[in-house]
Enzyme design. Sequence first.
Site, PDB file in Angstrom:
ATOM      1  CE  LYS A 118      -0.638  -0.195   4.876  1.00 36.84           C
ATOM      2  NZ  LYS A 118       0.113  -1.519   5.046  1.00 36.84           N
ATOM      3  NE  ARG A 127      -0.190  -0.644  11.170  1.00 37.26           N
ATOM      4  CZ  ARG A 127       0.770  -0.209  10.434  1.00 37.26           C
ATOM      5  NH1 ARG A 127       1.209   1.560  10.170  1.00 37.26           N
ATOM      6  NH2 ARG A 127       1.524  -0.897  10.082  1.00 37.26           N
ATOM      7  NE  ARG A 181       9.578  -3.507   3.220  1.00 33.71           N
ATOM      8  CZ  ARG A 181       8.170  -3.061   4.228  1.00 33.71           C
ATOM      9  NH1 ARG A 181       7.123  -2.828   2.727  1.00 33.71           N
ATOM     10  NH2 ARG A 181       7.762  -3.488   4.909  1.00 33.71           N
ATOM     11  NE  ARG A 198       9.721  -1.075   7.517  1.00 30.59           N
ATOM     12  CZ  ARG A 198       8.732  -0.720   6.683  1.00 30.59           C
ATOM     13  NH1 ARG A 198       8.805   0.103   5.885  1.00 30.59           N
ATOM     14  NH2 ARG A 198       7.710  -1.140   7.355  1.00 30.59           N
ATOM     15  NE  ARG A 212       5.680  -4.684  10.619  1.00 32.21           N
ATOM     16  CZ  ARG A 212       6.313  -4.346   9.264  1.00 32.21           C
ATOM     17  NH1 ARG A 212       7.147  -5.403   8.769  1.00 32.21           N
ATOM     18  NH2 ARG A 212       5.928  -3.155   8.489  1.00 32.21           N
TER      19      ARG A 212
HETATM   20  P1  AMP Z   1       4.156   0.252   8.916  1.00 34.15           P
HETATM   21  O1  AMP Z   1       5.113   1.667   7.994  1.00 34.15           O
HETATM   22  O2  AMP Z   1       2.723   1.557   8.110  1.00 34.15           O
HETATM   23  O3  AMP Z   1       4.099  -0.588   8.450  1.00 34.15           O
HETATM   24  O4  AMP Z   1       4.609   0.983  10.104  1.00 34.15           O
HETATM   25  C1  AMP Z   1       5.626   0.944  10.731  1.00 34.15           C
HETATM   26  C2  AMP Z   1       5.640   0.231  12.209  1.00 34.15           C
HETATM   27  O5  AMP Z   1       5.242   1.979  12.910  1.00 34.15           O
HETATM   28  C3  AMP Z   1       4.597  -0.234  12.870  1.00 34.15           C
HETATM   29  O6  AMP Z   1       4.661  -1.816  13.090  1.00 34.15           O
HETATM   30  C4  AMP Z   1       3.672   0.056  14.037  1.00 34.15           C
HETATM   31  O7  AMP Z   1       5.167  -0.162  15.486  1.00 34.15           O
HETATM   32  C5  AMP Z   1       4.406   1.875  13.926  1.00 34.15           C
HETATM   33  N1  AMP Z   1       2.694   2.423  13.395  1.00 34.15           N
HETATM   34  C6  AMP Z   1       3.014   2.778  12.666  1.00 34.15           C
HETATM   35  N2  AMP Z   1       1.715   3.592  12.242  1.00 34.15           N
HETATM   36  C7  AMP Z   1       1.024   3.003  13.265  1.00 34.15           C
HETATM   37  C8  AMP Z   1      -0.443   3.159  13.651  1.00 34.15           C
HETATM   38  N3  AMP Z   1      -1.150   4.104  12.828  1.00 34.15           N
HETATM   39  N4  AMP Z   1      -0.605   2.602  15.222  1.00 34.15           N
HETATM   40  C9  AMP Z   1       0.045   1.688  15.821  1.00 34.15           C
HETATM   41  N5  AMP Z   1       1.278   1.749  15.114  1.00 34.15           N
HETATM   42  C10 AMP Z   1       2.211   2.350  14.047  1.00 34.15           C
END
Ligand code: AMP
Length: 247
Positions: free
Chosen positions: A40, A119, A158, A191, A202
């Site tokens: 996404k 989320r 990745r 990452r 996750r």
């Molecule tokens: P993402 O790049 O969106 O996968 O986010 C990476 C990490 O940031 C996630 O695994 C969470 O630890 C944290 N994170 C990002 N957005 C949120 C959110 N809306 N709520 C809670 N944790 C978040």
Amino acid sequence: MAMKSDRAAWLKAGTVCCSIQPNVSKPRRLVLLGAPGVGKGTQAELLSQRWGACHLSTGDIFRAAMTFDECERTPTMSRALEHMRRGELVPDEIVLGLVSERAGCLRCRGGFLLDGFPRTVAQAEALEKTLADQGVALDAVLSYDMPIEKIVSRLAGRRTCKLCKAVFHVESRPPRVADVCDHCGSALYQREDDRPESIRVRMEAYTRSTAPLVEFYRQKGLLISISAEGSPEEIFERTRQALDGRD
Ligand code: AMP
């Protein structure tokens, strides 16, 4: 092609303004849902480039904070990054605090593409209130669907560029030279939250907390389900057609 915003207001908040403001005739305001690794973020980038809508990722706020020296981080941000490193969701109150500091971005002239937020149902409810306060509404919620086993293999392979953040995959999109970015020549890295133990955490967090949002938005008549199989361009085309069908 519309000119994109630089996202400084989103990434840095405070009194920081974006130097380039998008200027589009029909701003789109969308939420992108889907498990981590479904692609996404890539779709948000493509949609942002084509429409000028601002790509607002909460994960990017945390990754930007990771590049700061420890003494530059607030205690709350340090706590958030600990959750992130373990692959856990950051607690709602921290995420909602960060988003409310950036609420003005939801009024961006080019519209917005929310990626990775909301989320949880609590975050979705808070977003509704913030949008109402800002006098704007969502046009649609795009849900990108793919079997979990495929997503896990995507995440584990990745690799991301340290400097320009371009994304590669060791099998499906390898760089020309191993571990070196094709675009800027910087080192690629994995990452912390793409390591196997974090991926498992996750995915559990996604199934428990984020998957219920699909039903939440379906009931509001906003949900559009899109298959996330295929190339980014194919998925983009599906997204465009699905949205055109609603206009
Ligand atoms: P993402 O790049 O969106 O996968 O986010 C990476 C990490 O940031 C996630 O695994 C969470 O630890 C944290 N994170 C990002 N957005 C949120 C959110 N809306 N709520 C809670 N944790 C978040």
